[in-house]
Design an enzyme around this catalytic site. Structure first.
Site, mmCIF file in Angstrom:
data_model
loop_
_atom_site.group_PDB
_atom_site.id
_atom_site.type_symbol
_atom_site.label_atom_id
_atom_site.label_comp_id
_atom_site.label_asym_id
_atom_site.label_seq_id
_atom_site.Cartn_x
_atom_site.Cartn_y
_atom_site.Cartn_z
ATOM 1 N N ARG A 133 10.067 6.206 -2.305
ATOM 2 C CA ARG A 133 10.370 7.305 -3.557
ATOM 3 C C ARG A 133 11.707 7.717 -3.207
ATOM 4 N NH1 ARG A 133 5.372 10.241 -1.735
ATOM 5 N NH2 ARG A 133 3.608 9.229 -3.073
ATOM 6 N N ARG A 145 -9.115 -6.071 14.090
ATOM 7 C CA ARG A 145 -8.504 -5.512 14.886
ATOM 8 C C ARG A 145 -9.194 -4.134 15.336
ATOM 9 N NH1 ARG A 145 -4.293 -7.352 17.566
ATOM 10 N NH2 ARG A 145 -3.208 -5.305 17.657
ATOM 11 N N ASP A 185 -10.856 1.191 1.086
ATOM 12 C CA ASP A 185 -10.717 2.732 1.353
ATOM 13 C C ASP A 185 -12.193 3.072 0.755
ATOM 14 O OD1 ASP A 185 -8.166 3.526 2.235
ATOM 15 O OD2 ASP A 185 -7.320 3.015 0.438
ATOM 16 N N TYR A 208 -10.627 -5.047 3.564
ATOM 17 C CA TYR A 208 -10.233 -3.515 3.900
ATOM 18 C C TYR A 208 -10.499 -2.647 2.859
ATOM 19 C CZ TYR A 208 -7.888 0.584 5.432
ATOM 20 O OH TYR A 208 -7.706 1.899 5.784
ATOM 21 N N ARG A 250 0.771 -1.164 -0.031
ATOM 22 C CA ARG A 250 0.011 -0.111 -0.002
ATOM 23 C C ARG A 250 0.904 1.255 0.006
ATOM 24 N NH1 ARG A 250 -5.096 -0.259 2.257
ATOM 25 N NH2 ARG A 250 -4.758 1.796 3.433
ATOM 26 N N GLU A 254 -3.700 6.653 19.256
ATOM 27 C CA GLU A 254 -4.177 5.652 18.855
ATOM 28 C C GLU A 254 -3.652 4.012 19.119
ATOM 29 O OE1 GLU A 254 -5.315 6.629 14.653
ATOM 30 O OE2 GLU A 254 -5.146 4.549 14.224
ATOM 31 N N ARG A 314 -0.163 5.747 16.496
ATOM 32 C CA ARG A 314 -0.037 7.043 15.985
ATOM 33 C C ARG A 314 -0.550 8.107 16.928
ATOM 34 N NH1 ARG A 314 -3.005 6.396 10.341
ATOM 35 N NH2 ARG A 314 -4.947 5.580 11.481
HETATM 36 P P1 FAD Z 1 -19.128 1.374 7.615
HETATM 37 O O1 FAD Z 1 -18.530 2.863 7.482
HETATM 38 O O2 FAD Z 1 -18.477 0.315 8.760
HETATM 39 O O3 FAD Z 1 -20.622 1.437 7.961
HETATM 40 C C1 FAD Z 1 -21.314 0.178 8.202
HETATM 41 C C2 FAD Z 1 -22.541 0.566 9.173
HETATM 42 O O4 FAD Z 1 -23.307 -0.510 9.263
HETATM 43 C C3 FAD Z 1 -22.151 1.257 10.197
HETATM 44 O O5 FAD Z 1 -22.630 2.469 10.773
HETATM 45 C C4 FAD Z 1 -22.556 0.078 11.396
HETATM 46 O O6 FAD Z 1 -23.031 0.762 12.808
HETATM 47 C C5 FAD Z 1 -23.926 -0.481 10.757
HETATM 48 N N1 FAD Z 1 -24.226 -1.737 11.157
HETATM 49 C C6 FAD Z 1 -23.508 -2.800 11.057
HETATM 50 N N2 FAD Z 1 -24.224 -3.886 11.534
HETATM 51 C C7 FAD Z 1 -25.331 -3.662 11.893
HETATM 52 C C8 FAD Z 1 -26.515 -4.114 12.146
HETATM 53 N N3 FAD Z 1 -26.730 -5.467 12.484
HETATM 54 N N4 FAD Z 1 -27.797 -3.367 12.229
HETATM 55 C C9 FAD Z 1 -27.605 -1.851 12.017
HETATM 56 N N5 FAD Z 1 -26.716 -1.533 11.838
HETATM 57 C C10 FAD Z 1 -25.702 -2.039 11.620
HETATM 58 N N6 FAD Z 1 -10.665 5.051 3.865
HETATM 59 C C11 FAD Z 1 -9.873 5.970 3.084
HETATM 60 O O7 FAD Z 1 -10.368 5.999 1.980
HETATM 61 N N7 FAD Z 1 -9.126 6.972 3.667
HETATM 62 C C12 FAD Z 1 -8.881 7.017 5.099
HETATM 63 O O8 FAD Z 1 -7.984 7.850 5.245
HETATM 64 C C13 FAD Z 1 -9.282 5.961 5.891
HETATM 65 N N8 FAD Z 1 -8.845 5.982 6.990
HETATM 66 C C14 FAD Z 1 -9.281 4.892 7.799
HETATM 67 C C15 FAD Z 1 -9.131 4.741 9.035
HETATM 68 C C16 FAD Z 1 -9.344 3.753 9.729
HETATM 69 C C17 FAD Z 1 -8.908 3.768 11.364
HETATM 70 C C18 FAD Z 1 -10.201 2.721 9.194
HETATM 71 C C19 FAD Z 1 -10.821 1.757 10.186
HETATM 72 C C20 FAD Z 1 -10.858 2.719 8.292
HETATM 73 C C21 FAD Z 1 -10.246 3.937 7.384
HETATM 74 N N9 FAD Z 1 -10.745 4.154 5.998
HETATM 75 C C22 FAD Z 1 -10.130 5.271 5.170
HETATM 76 C C23 FAD Z 1 -11.659 3.131 5.224
HETATM 77 C C24 FAD Z 1 -13.273 3.742 5.465
HETATM 78 O O9 FAD Z 1 -13.670 3.802 7.073
HETATM 79 C C25 FAD Z 1 -14.090 2.723 4.713
HETATM 80 O O10 FAD Z 1 -13.905 2.604 3.358
HETATM 81 C C26 FAD Z 1 -15.774 3.196 5.044
HETATM 82 O O11 FAD Z 1 -16.188 3.252 6.182
HETATM 83 C C27 FAD Z 1 -16.629 1.943 4.493
HETATM 84 O O12 FAD Z 1 -17.847 2.202 4.303
HETATM 85 P P2 FAD Z 1 -18.925 1.108 4.703
HETATM 86 O O13 FAD Z 1 -20.324 1.828 4.511
HETATM 87 O O14 FAD Z 1 -18.697 -0.077 3.831
HETATM 88 O O15 FAD Z 1 -18.898 0.472 6.217
HETATM 89 N N1 UDP Z 2 3.215 0.617 8.722
HETATM 90 C C1 UDP Z 2 4.292 0.618 9.359
HETATM 91 N N2 UDP Z 2 4.801 1.827 9.900
HETATM 92 C C2 UDP Z 2 4.213 3.192 9.621
HETATM 93 C C3 UDP Z 2 3.294 3.180 8.798
HETATM 94 C C4 UDP Z 2 2.644 1.896 8.029
HETATM 95 O O1 UDP Z 2 4.927 -0.514 9.647
HETATM 96 O O2 UDP Z 2 4.753 4.065 10.073
HETATM 97 C C5 UDP Z 2 2.534 -0.705 8.010
HETATM 98 C C6 UDP Z 2 1.575 -1.261 8.981
HETATM 99 O O3 UDP Z 2 1.849 -2.458 8.838
HETATM 100 C C7 UDP Z 2 0.430 -0.683 8.272
HETATM 101 C C8 UDP Z 2 0.769 -0.697 6.840
HETATM 102 O O4 UDP Z 2 2.244 -0.440 6.716
HETATM 103 O O5 UDP Z 2 -0.806 -1.425 8.472
HETATM 104 C C9 UDP Z 2 -0.383 0.087 5.681
HETATM 105 O O6 UDP Z 2 0.200 1.452 6.219
HETATM 106 P P1 UDP Z 2 -1.367 2.456 6.154
HETATM 107 O O7 UDP Z 2 -0.865 3.746 6.459
HETATM 108 O O8 UDP Z 2 -1.901 2.117 4.842
HETATM 109 O O9 UDP Z 2 -2.045 1.991 7.026
HETATM 110 P P2 UDP Z 2 -3.775 2.420 7.496
HETATM 111 O O10 UDP Z 2 -4.063 3.886 6.867
HETATM 112 O O11 UDP Z 2 -4.368 1.174 7.079
HETATM 113 O O12 UDP Z 2 -3.841 2.401 8.909
#
Ligand code: FAD
Ligand code: UDP
Length: 382
Positions: free
Chosen positions: A175, A246, A349, A347, A171, A299, A276
């Site tokens: 560079r 996780r 985005d 996973y 991912r 976090e 982080r």
């Molecule tokens: P979700 O957003 O999880 O929505 C699912 C919903 O279903 C939830 O609101 C939940 O409450 C509901 N639900 C589940 N089961 C039930 C049930 N039985 N009854 C009623 N409601 C229910 N993507 C990026 O592009 N850029 C980022 O920087 C980025 N950062 C992230 C950082 C973190 C820490 C994480 C975990 C994810 C990140 N993502 C990021 C990914 C992004 O969060 C997801 O792509 C997006 O949320 C997916 O949308 P979704 O609708 O599939 O799921």
């Molecule tokens: N990672 C790492 N060190 C860093 C940043 C990322 O080891 O400082 C690794 C870690 O395993 C992470 C993966 O690279 O899960 C992908 O990084 P990304 O920033 O895409 O993670 P996310 O946005 O999913 O938290």
């Protein structure tokens, strides 16, 4: 027709809006008391800063359709994710770039020199990396791997990097210039009024009935079809076991003025317990100078237990086996489709989530036109 959409994240909201635009009646539910799922943002009562409630979210994509779609529902301000990293008490920039390399090794290498230097450090005997560690050693060698990836990855995943797939590291770019943009995508931004406002705008439609704070399990009504974006194992009451995730714990830090002066600083050493720290006003550079106080979050990652929010699907061999059993069960279950990051246990985005939901809408239209069965999955979740 009468549809139920479970989950008001991007997946569910896009589907609900599309079905209602096509003249269907839609009940959209979410057990949370807000829409936008894990992308939810809200103004902090204390500081006024826009918080990314479930962790930092930066929208980045190369997909014209997803980028055009989200912009219909709000203004995205330009944002470039520039991540800092602390290793052994020194501060660097990520992803690994020429500044990282020169600072880490105490050199002033040119791009070509750095490329040759890193090639001399990389383990060229690894031609087909089988896991995260081999991928790292073959790309950047052991010193950079140990400084930036080994400890962080163990904390993030709770596993030794030799047990993790190489794809996790792929991912991130490496560079040989001073470009410290974390992403390679041409479009990158953050919505001016937050992601929740975007999802609320998607849902502005009279034929969507939105019920918040409602679990699917508590519904007694029947529907022609259910689109389920919650966890697939939960839909089947975990009867074949639990899929491993996780989860994250956030520890709030309040300060007057600035805390760290940047949106994200990664803590790469294994003996620092968190991964982080994010200082949320920096996700909105257009307004960050107006806040007197600031709020940041440490976090911590750990294995999700019952009742924890599922964040990152682990997807190792055992989980994949369990997933396949649930997929087989889902295919035998009539009138339900699974999508989104939890419904397909991947996973995703935001941009991929949006593209997949839009593609699902196209497929649903086609099936309804042909009076054919709506598929259980719109993508192969394995
Ligand atoms: P979700 O957003 O999880 O929505 C699912 C919903 O279903 C939830 O609101 C939940 O409450 C509901 N639900 C589940 N089961 C039930 C049930 N039985 N009854 C009623 N409601 C229910 N993507 C990026 O592009 N850029 C980022 O920087 C980025 N950062 C992230 C950082 C973190 C820490 C994480 C975990 C994810 C990140 N993502 C990021 C990914 C992004 O969060 C997801 O792509 C997006 O949320 C997916 O949308 P979704 O609708 O599939 O799921
Ligand atoms: N990672 C790492 N060190 C860093 C940043 C990322 O080891 O400082 C690794 C870690 O395993 C992470 C993966 O690279 O899960 C992908 O990084 P990304 O920033 O895409 O993670 P996310 O946005 O999913 O938290």
């Amino acid at each position: 027709m009468r549809f139920c959409v479970v989950g008001a994240g991007f997946s569910g909201a896009i589907l609900a809006r599309h079905l209602s635009d096509k003249g269907h009646s839609v009940l959209l539910i979410d057990e949370r008391t807000h829409v936008a799922g894990n992308c939810h943002t809200e103004r902090d009562d204390k500081t006024g800063v826009m918080l990314h409630s479930y962790g930092p979210h930066i929208f980045h994509t190369a997909d014209d359709r997803a980028w055009a779609y989200v912009q219909r529902f709000g203004t995205f301000r330009p944002y470039v994710n520039r991540v800092k990293a602390i290793s052994q008490k020194k501060l660097y920039t990520l992803p690994v770039n020429l500044l990282t390399i020169n600072q880490f090794f105490g050199k002033t290498l040119s791009p070509a020199e750095a490329r040759a230097f890193i090639a001399s450090k990389a383990d060229s005997s690894i031609t087909h990396p089988k896991n995260f560690e081999e991928q790292a050693l073959s790309m950047i060698g052991s010193e950079l791997y140990e400084a930036f990836f080994y400890g962080y990855t163990k904390k993030q995943w709770g596993l030794d990097p030799t047990e993790l797939p190489a794809s996790i590291l792929k991912r991130l770019p490496v560079r040989f210039n001073y470009d410290d943009n974390y992403f390679n995508h041409p479009y990158q931004g953050i919505p001016e009024d937050g992601y929740t406002a975007i999802v609320e705008n998607i849902l502005r439609s009279d034929s969507i009935e939105l019920r918040l704070g409602v679990k699917f399990e508590s519904l007694t009504e029947t529907f022609d079809h259910v689109f389920y974006t919650g966890p697939i194992d939960r839909f089947f009451q975990f009867r074949l076991g639990r899929l491993g995730y996780r989860t994250l714990d956030f520890e709030r830090i309040d300060v007057d003025g600035d805390y760290q002066g940047a949106a994200v600083i990664n803590y790469c050493d294994g003996d620092t317990p968190f991964t982080r720290i994010s200082e949320h006003k920096y996700f909105a550079p257009w307004e960050s100078s107006q806040f007197k106080a600031s709020v940041a979050f440490r976090e911590y990652s750990r294995l999700a237990g019952e009742g924890d929010i599922p964040y990152y699907p682990i997807r190792l061999v055992n989980e994949k086996k369990t997933l396949e059993s649930y997929i087989a069960l889902a295919r035998e279950t009539p009138n339900v489709s699974f999508l989104g990051r939890l419904g397909t246990y991947r996973y995703l985005d935001m941009d991929v989530t949006i593209t997949e939901a839009l593609n699902a809408c196209d497929e649903i239209d086609q099936k309804l036109k042909e009076e054919a069965v709506i598929p259980t999955f719109f993508v192969d979740p394995t």
